[in-house]
Design a protein around this motif. Structure first.
Motif, PDB file in Angstrom:
ATOM      1  N   GLN A  25       4.858  -7.090  -5.335  1.00 29.99           N
ATOM      2  CA  GLN A  25       4.477  -6.876  -4.062  1.00 29.99           C
ATOM      3  C   GLN A  25       5.659  -7.081  -3.003  1.00 29.99           C
ATOM      4  OE1 GLN A  25       0.714  -8.508  -2.962  1.00 29.99           O
ATOM      5  NE2 GLN A  25      -0.199  -7.473  -4.621  1.00 29.99           N
ATOM      6  N   HIS A  26       6.259  -8.476  -3.076  1.00 26.26           N
ATOM      7  CA  HIS A  26       7.286  -8.732  -2.143  1.00 26.26           C
ATOM      8  C   HIS A  26       8.518  -7.854  -2.302  1.00 26.26           C
ATOM      9  CE1 HIS A  26       5.505 -13.153  -1.878  1.00 26.26           C
ATOM     10  NE2 HIS A  26       4.643 -12.047  -1.051  1.00 26.26           N
ATOM     11  N   ALA A  27       8.808  -7.585  -3.650  1.00 22.97           N
ATOM     12  CA  ALA A  27      10.011  -6.841  -3.873  1.00 22.97           C
ATOM     13  C   ALA A  27       9.964  -5.426  -3.126  1.00 22.97           C
ATOM     14  CB  ALA A  27      10.369  -6.718  -5.475  1.00 22.97           C
ATOM     15  N   GLU A  28       8.720  -4.959  -3.259  1.00 23.63           N
ATOM     16  CA  GLU A  28       8.430  -3.603  -2.688  1.00 23.63           C
ATOM     17  C   GLU A  28       8.374  -3.622  -1.221  1.00 23.63           C
ATOM     18  OE1 GLU A  28       7.790   0.351  -2.215  1.00 23.63           O
ATOM     19  OE2 GLU A  28       8.429  -0.749  -4.054  1.00 23.63           O
ATOM     20  N   ARG A  29       7.860  -4.883  -0.642  1.00 24.59           N
ATOM     21  CA  ARG A  29       7.875  -4.868   0.756  1.00 24.59           C
ATOM     22  C   ARG A  29       9.122  -5.052   1.215  1.00 24.59           C
ATOM     23  NH1 ARG A  29       2.807  -9.058   0.741  1.00 24.59           N
ATOM     24  NH2 ARG A  29       0.973  -7.533   0.617  1.00 24.59           N
ATOM     25  N   THR A  30       9.927  -5.943   0.640  1.00 24.40           N
ATOM     26  CA  THR A  30      11.577  -6.020   0.792  1.00 24.40           C
ATOM     27  C   THR A  30      12.136  -4.732   0.972  1.00 24.40           C
ATOM     28  OG1 THR A  30      11.531  -8.279   0.116  1.00 24.40           O
ATOM     29  CG2 THR A  30      13.713  -7.438   0.246  1.00 24.40           C
ATOM     30  N   LEU A  51      19.530   0.154   3.204  1.00 21.86           N
ATOM     31  CA  LEU A  51      20.820   0.214   3.238  1.00 21.86           C
ATOM     32  C   LEU A  51      21.713   1.341   3.856  1.00 21.86           C
ATOM     33  CD1 LEU A  51      22.986  -2.609   1.543  1.00 21.86           C
ATOM     34  CD2 LEU A  51      22.152  -2.911   3.545  1.00 21.86           C
ATOM     35  N   ALA A  52      21.035   2.651   3.382  1.00 15.69           N
ATOM     36  CA  ALA A  52      21.656   3.894   3.636  1.00 15.69           C
ATOM     37  C   ALA A  52      21.479   3.972   5.304  1.00 15.69           C
ATOM     38  CB  ALA A  52      20.750   5.078   3.084  1.00 15.69           C
ATOM     39  N   GLU A  53      20.605   2.916   5.912  1.00 11.40           N
ATOM     40  CA  GLU A  53      20.459   3.051   7.453  1.00 11.40           C
ATOM     41  C   GLU A  53      21.233   1.904   7.900  1.00 11.40           C
ATOM     42  OE1 GLU A  53      16.211   2.735   7.829  1.00 11.40           O
ATOM     43  OE2 GLU A  53      15.813   4.413   6.995  1.00 11.40           O
ATOM     44  N   TYR A  54      22.094   1.365   7.249  1.00  8.35           N
ATOM     45  CA  TYR A  54      22.836   0.067   7.918  1.00  8.35           C
ATOM     46  C   TYR A  54      23.753   0.410   9.102  1.00  8.35           C
ATOM     47  CZ  TYR A  54      26.410  -3.494   7.987  1.00  8.35           C
ATOM     48  OH  TYR A  54      27.209  -4.523   8.456  1.00  8.35           O
ATOM     49  N   PRO A  55      24.464   1.833   9.128  1.00 12.41           N
ATOM     50  CA  PRO A  55      25.139   2.093  10.377  1.00 12.41           C
ATOM     51  C   PRO A  55      24.428   2.330  11.568  1.00 12.41           C
ATOM     52  CG  PRO A  55      25.932   3.421   8.473  1.00 12.41           C
ATOM     53  CD  PRO A  55      24.655   2.676   8.067  1.00 12.41           C
ATOM     54  N   VAL A 115       7.908  -9.961   5.687  1.00 12.59           N
ATOM     55  CA  VAL A 115       6.677  -9.450   4.823  1.00 12.59           C
ATOM     56  C   VAL A 115       6.496 -10.377   3.501  1.00 12.59           C
ATOM     57  CG1 VAL A 115       7.774  -7.048   5.585  1.00 12.59           C
ATOM     58  CG2 VAL A 115       8.861  -8.223   3.807  1.00 12.59           C
ATOM     59  N   THR A 116       7.365 -11.134   3.300  1.00 15.41           N
ATOM     60  CA  THR A 116       7.083 -11.912   2.155  1.00 15.41           C
ATOM     61  C   THR A 116       6.398 -13.238   2.519  1.00 15.41           C
ATOM     62  OG1 THR A 116       9.337 -13.013   2.069  1.00 15.41           O
ATOM     63  CG2 THR A 116       8.942 -10.921   1.002  1.00 15.41           C
ATOM     64  N   ASN A 117       6.641 -13.720   3.663  1.00 14.19           N
ATOM     65  CA  ASN A 117       5.993 -15.025   4.266  1.00 14.19           C
ATOM     66  C   ASN A 117       6.852 -16.063   3.425  1.00 14.19           C
ATOM     67  OD1 ASN A 117       4.303 -16.606   6.037  1.00 14.19           O
ATOM     68  ND2 ASN A 117       3.174 -17.298   4.176  1.00 14.19           N
ATOM     69  N   GLU A 118       8.070 -15.838   2.886  1.00 13.18           N
ATOM     70  CA  GLU A 118       9.038 -16.646   2.408  1.00 13.18           C
ATOM     71  C   GLU A 118       9.946 -17.398   3.523  1.00 13.18           C
ATOM     72  OE1 GLU A 118       9.187 -14.972  -2.132  1.00 13.18           O
ATOM     73  OE2 GLU A 118      10.848 -14.491  -0.639  1.00 13.18           O
ATOM     74  N   PHE A 129      17.498 -10.424  -0.608  1.00  9.95           N
ATOM     75  CA  PHE A 129      18.424  -9.352  -0.130  1.00  9.95           C
ATOM     76  C   PHE A 129      19.288  -8.693  -1.062  1.00  9.95           C
ATOM     77  CE2 PHE A 129      22.738  -8.474   1.931  1.00  9.95           C
ATOM     78  CZ  PHE A 129      22.294  -7.719   2.795  1.00  9.95           C
ATOM     79  N   VAL A 130      19.859  -9.631  -2.083  1.00 10.18           N
ATOM     80  CA  VAL A 130      20.791  -9.017  -2.920  1.00 10.18           C
ATOM     81  C   VAL A 130      20.057  -8.162  -4.156  1.00 10.18           C
ATOM     82  CG1 VAL A 130      22.309  -9.670  -4.850  1.00 10.18           C
ATOM     83  CG2 VAL A 130      22.366 -11.033  -2.822  1.00 10.18           C
ATOM     84  N   HIS A 131      18.927  -8.694  -4.294  1.00  6.90           N
ATOM     85  CA  HIS A 131      18.195  -7.961  -5.450  1.00  6.90           C
ATOM     86  C   HIS A 131      17.244  -7.128  -5.200  1.00  6.90           C
ATOM     87  CE1 HIS A 131      20.461 -10.223  -8.519  1.00  6.90           C
ATOM     88  NE2 HIS A 131      20.054 -11.236  -7.779  1.00  6.90           N
ATOM     89  N   ASN A 132      16.598  -7.263  -4.138  1.00 10.89           N
ATOM     90  CA  ASN A 132      15.392  -6.279  -3.878  1.00 10.89           C
ATOM     91  C   ASN A 132      15.310  -5.204  -2.766  1.00 10.89           C
ATOM     92  OD1 ASN A 132      13.495  -9.000  -4.352  1.00 10.89           O
ATOM     93  ND2 ASN A 132      13.912  -7.609  -5.975  1.00 10.89           N
ATOM     94  N   ILE A 133      16.414  -5.280  -1.737  1.00  9.15           N
ATOM     95  CA  ILE A 133      16.547  -4.106  -0.673  1.00  9.15           C
ATOM     96  C   ILE A 133      16.810  -3.004  -1.217  1.00  9.15           C
ATOM     97  CG2 ILE A 133      17.110  -6.103   0.872  1.00  9.15           C
ATOM     98  CD1 ILE A 133      19.891  -4.764   0.785  1.00  9.15           C
TER      99      ILE A 133
END
Length: 659
Positions: A158-163, A169-173, A502-505, A515-519
Motif C-alpha cells: 500500500q505504501h509503495a503504491e501510495r508513494t 518523475l515524468a513530471e519533474y520539470p 501518504v505513508t505516515n513514515e 524515493f529510490v525504489h517506489n516512486i
C-alpha cells in the motif's frame, strides 16, 4: 469381568504396533488422539474441529504437556509406565482445555484478519497442516507471526503504491514553476579545454541585464564572481553576489550572481544563466544537481557549457523540456601534442610543468622530490580549501613556483600557464577500487597544457613508459557520449514530505529508500538517485529525536565521514540539534601554529562545514562569521605550511636546476 492390561512382553518394547494397541486400548484413538515420533521426540497429537462464524476449522496440535519423552527413553519404558503417562497427558480435561484454547485463537485470528481485510483461511490452515512437535502455543505464535508479516507486506504494498502515486518523475520539470512558465532557449557551447567556451558564455552573461553563473566548484564560483566584478555594463561595474553552500556575499540590488550549481535559486527569474561543466550530468554522485539546473534555471537564455560528448544528452533534454536549442562546437585554440617519449627522470622536468598524481600522499611525495631538484613547487589537491588552491595557483602564475604538483583537481577551473602535463600514473582509486582513468578525464587533464596566449602548444607526457603509452591511447580514444536517459534526480524535502504524508513514515532512511525504489519512473528518462553516504548517515540520524527536515539537512553536510575528527564533530552537532542545544564554534584547543598540515586542513574543512550548517540552522549554529574567519585563518596557515615545506625541501638538498 474386568479387562486387565496385557502382560508385559519385553520382546515388543518399542514396537509401533504395540503403541497403537495401547492407544486403542486406552480409548485415545477414538478421541482423535495419536502418538507421533519426530524431531527426536515422542509426543501426542490431538485432532478436532472448531466452528466459528460459519467456518469449520480442523486442527491437529500438541497439547501443552504433549511431549512425552525422547525416543531412547520411551523405548526403555515398560507398557504400564507408558500407559500411565498417556492417561495423565491425554486426560479429557487436557484435551478440553486445548479445544478451548484453539477456539479462542480461531476467534482472535478471524477477527484480526477481518480488521485487516485479509482472508483468515490460509492462516488457520496451519492449525492442521504445520505438523511440528512444539506445543499448540508455539504454533499459535508462528501463525500470529505469519499474519504480522502478511500485514507488513500488505502495508508495504500500500505504501509503495501510495508513494508511486504521490511522485511521478515524468513530471519533474513541472516542479520548477518559474522555469516552466518561461519561454527558455538553450545555447550549448561545447568544446575541449582551452577552446574559449567559458569565456564566451561569461561575456554573454556580463552583457545581460541580469544573470547567474553556476559552477561545479566553490573555487570556480569565486573566480568568476571576481571576474564578473571586474566587468562593466554601460560604464558601470557589475553588481555581483557570491552564493555557495559555505559563503554568501550578497550585494543589495545585485544584478548578477556567481553560485555553485547546488545553490541555484529557481524562483528568481533572470535574463541569462550559465551552467558550466554540463558533462557533469553523468556524475554518479552530483549529476542530479545538473539535472535540476537544466530543468529549473529560470532564465530566458541558458548557456550549457562543457565537453562535446554531452551534445546528445543536451539535445534530448531540450526536446523533453520543449526548449529551443542552438549548438556551437568550438575547437581548441592551440594544438595539444604528446611528447615523443616519457619523461623518465626527475632531471627531465622543466619549468612550466604540471606533475599529476591521484592522491594527497602522492602529491606531497612528488612535491618533495621535485623541490630536491632545485625547483619551487605550487601544490594543488582536493583536500585544500578553494582559497589555498587559488593562492597556490597564483604562485605558479606569478612565477614564484616553477612547477605545479597536483591531483586532477587542476582539471576543473584553475586556469594556469601550464606548458606540459606530466602524468605520474594513469590509475586512480574510484572509491571502490583502483582503475584506469576514463578517457574523458585524461583529455580534461591534458587539455590544461598550452594555455592560449601564453604557449604556442600544449604538451603531454607520462613519467614512465607505461603511463606515457596509456595516455597516448586515451587521448586518441573516441569520446563516449553521455547517456540519453536516466538523468539523476535527488530527493528534495518536498519529495520526502509527500512520501511521509501518504505513508505516515518519518524515518529518513525509509523515506529515502522509498524515493529510490517506489516512486513512479514511467519511462526512466529521469531516475531517482541518492548517495551511499547520505543513506548511511540517514540510518544513524534516525536514532535521534530530529524532524525530517533536520535529518535531511544533516545528511547533506559536506564533511568527510572517513576522517574521525570530522565524523565526531558531525555526530556532536547532530546530537546537539536533537537536544535543541545551541552549538557555538570554538577554535581548536591546539593553536594552528602547533598543528601539522593534515590537522590544519581538517580544521579548515570543519569550519566550512559548520558555516554550511549555519546557513540552514542559524538558530542552533549561530557562529557563521566566526566559522568563516577561522576557515580563512586555517587556509592561510595551510598555504604557509606548504610554502615552508617547499622551501625546506629545496634547502635540504640544493641542486642547480638545468634546463
Amino acid at each position: 469381568m474386568t479387562n486387565s492390561p496385557a502382560p508385559h512382553n519385553p520382546a515388543t518394547d518399542g514396537d509401533p504396533g504395540d503403541d497403537d494397541d495401547l492407544m486403542r486400548e486406552l480409548g485415545l484413538t477414538a478421541r482423535g488422539i495419536a502418538l507421533a515420533k519426530a524431531e527426536g521426540r515422542v509426543f501426542l497429537r490431538v485432532t478436532g474441529v472448531i466452528e466459528y462464524a460459519g467456518r469449520r476449522v480442523p486442527y491437529d496440535l500438541v497439547p501443552a504437556q504433549g511431549v512425552l519423552a525422547k525416543p531412547s527413553k520411551w523405548r526403555k519404558m515398560d507398557r504400564d509406565t507408558r500407559g500411565q503417562l498417556l492417561r495423565e497427558r491425554a486426560a479429557e480435561d487436557v484435551t478440553a482445555e486445548l479445544h478451548g484454547f484453539v477456539g479462542a485463537f480461531v476467534q482472535e485470528m478471524a477477527d484480526a484478519c477481518d480488521d485487516c481485510d485479509l482472508d483468515a483461511t490460509p492462516f488457520l490452515q496451519g492449525l492442521a497442516d504445520m505438523q511440528i512437535s512444539e506445543p499448540a502455543g508455539m504454533v499459535f505464535d508462528r501463525i500470529r507471526q505469519r499474519l504480522e508479516h502478511a500485514v507488513e507486506r500488505e502495508m508495504e504494498e500500500q505504501h509503495a503504491e501510495r508513494t508511486r502515486q504521490s511522485i511521478n518523475l515524468a513530471e519533474y520539470p513541472a516542479s520548477f514553476d518559474v522555469a516552466r512558465r518561461m519561454k527558455r532557449k538553450f545555447i550549448a557551447l561545447l568544446g575541449p579545454t582551452n577552446s574559449g567556451k567559458t569565456h564566451q558564455a561569461i561575456e554573454a552573461l556580463a552583457k545581460a541585464p541580469s544573470g547567474v553563473y553556476l559552477a561545479p566548484l566553490r573555487l570556480l564560483a569565486l573566480e568568476n564572481y571576481e571576474r564578473l566584478q571586474g566587468m562593466e555594463q554601460r560604464g558601470k561595474p557589475l553588481a555581483v553576489s557570491l552564493v555557495t553552500g559555505e559563503e554568501r556575499r550578497v550585494v543589495p540590488g545585485a544584478t548578477h550572481v556567481a553560485s555553485t550549481v547546488e545553490m541555484l535559486d529557481t524562483r528568481t527569474p533572470v535574463e541569462v544563466a550559465v551552467i558550466d561543466e554540463i558533462q557533469m550530468l553523468a556524475d554518479r554522485d552530483r549529476g542530479s544537481a545538473w539535472t535540476a539546473a537544466v530543468c529549473g534555471a529560470p532564465a530566458q537564455v541558458v548557456y550549457l557549457v562543457g565537453a562535446p560528448e554531452a551534445r546528445r544528452a543536451i539535445e534530448v533534454l531540450a526536446a523533453r523540456l520543449e526548449c529551443e536549442l542552438e549548438v556551437h562546437v568550438l575547437k581548441r585554440k592551440g594544438p595539444l601534442s604528446m611528447e615523443p617519449t616519457a619523461v623518465r627522470k626527475m632531471s627531465n622536468l622543466r619549468r612550466g610543468d604540471a606533475v599529476i598524481c591521484f592522491s594527497r600522499r602522492e602529491v606531497l611525495m612528488w612535491r618533495d622530490m621535485v623541490t630536491e631538484m632545485g625547483l619551487s613547487v605550487a601544490t594543488v589537491y582536493g583536500n585544500l580549501s578553494p582559497e589555498v588552491r587559488r593562492a597556490q595557483a597564483q604562485r605558479f602564475r606569478d612565477g614564484a613556483a616553477d612547477v605545479v604538483v597536483g591531483t586532477d583537481a587542476i582539471a576543473m577551473g584553475l586556469n594556469m600557464p601550464i606548458a606540459r602535463i606530466v602524468m605520474t600514473t594513469s590509475v586512480k582509486y574510484n572509491g571502490y577500487e583502483e582503475e584506469e582513468i576514463p578517457a574523458a578525464l585524461a583529455r580534461q587533464i591534458a587539455g590544461r597544457a598550452g594555455r592560449f596566449g601564453v604557449h604556442e602548444e600544449g604538451l603531454v607526457a607520462g613519467y614512465d613508459n607505461e603511463t606515457h603509452n596509456v595516455m597516448r591511447s586515451l587521448l586518441h580514444e573516441k569520446p563516449v557520449p553521455l547517456k540519453t536517459t536516466g538523468f539523476a534526480v535527488a530527493p528534495t524535502l518536498e519529495h520526502l514530505y509527500r512520501i511521509s504524508s501518504v505513508t505516515n513514515e518519518h524515518g529518513l532512511a525509509k523515506l529515502l529508500k522509498r524515493f529510490v525504489h517506489n516512486i513512479d519512473v514511467p519511462d526512466g528518462f529521469f531516475f531517482p538517485r541518492i548517495t551511499e553516504d547520505q543513506f548511511e548517515r540517514a540510518a544513524w540520524l534516525d536514532t535521534l529525536e530530529l524532524t525530517v527536515a533536520e535529518k535531511f539537512a544533516l545528511s547533506l553536510v559536506p564533511i568527510s565521514s572517513k576522517v574521525p575528527s570530522l565524523q565526531n564533530a558531525w555526530e556532536k552537532w547532530a546530537k546537539a540539534l536533537a537536544h535543541k542545544t545551541v552549538t557555538h564554534l570554538s577554535p581548536h584547543q591546539n593553536p594552528l601554529s602547533y598543528m601539522n598540515l593534515q590537522e590544519v586542513e581538517d580544521s579548515c574543512r570543519l569550519y566550512s562545514a559548520y558555516a554550511w550548517l549555519s546557513y540552514r540552522q542559524p538558530e542552533f549554529f549561530p557562529d557563521i562569521a566566526k566559522a568563516q574567519e577561522l576557515s580563512r585563518a586555517a587556509s592561510e596557515r595551510v598555504d604557509a605550511i606548504l610554502q615552508d615545506q617547499n622551501a625546506a625541501a629545496r634547502k635540504k638538498q640544493p641542486k642547480k636546476f638545468r634546463r
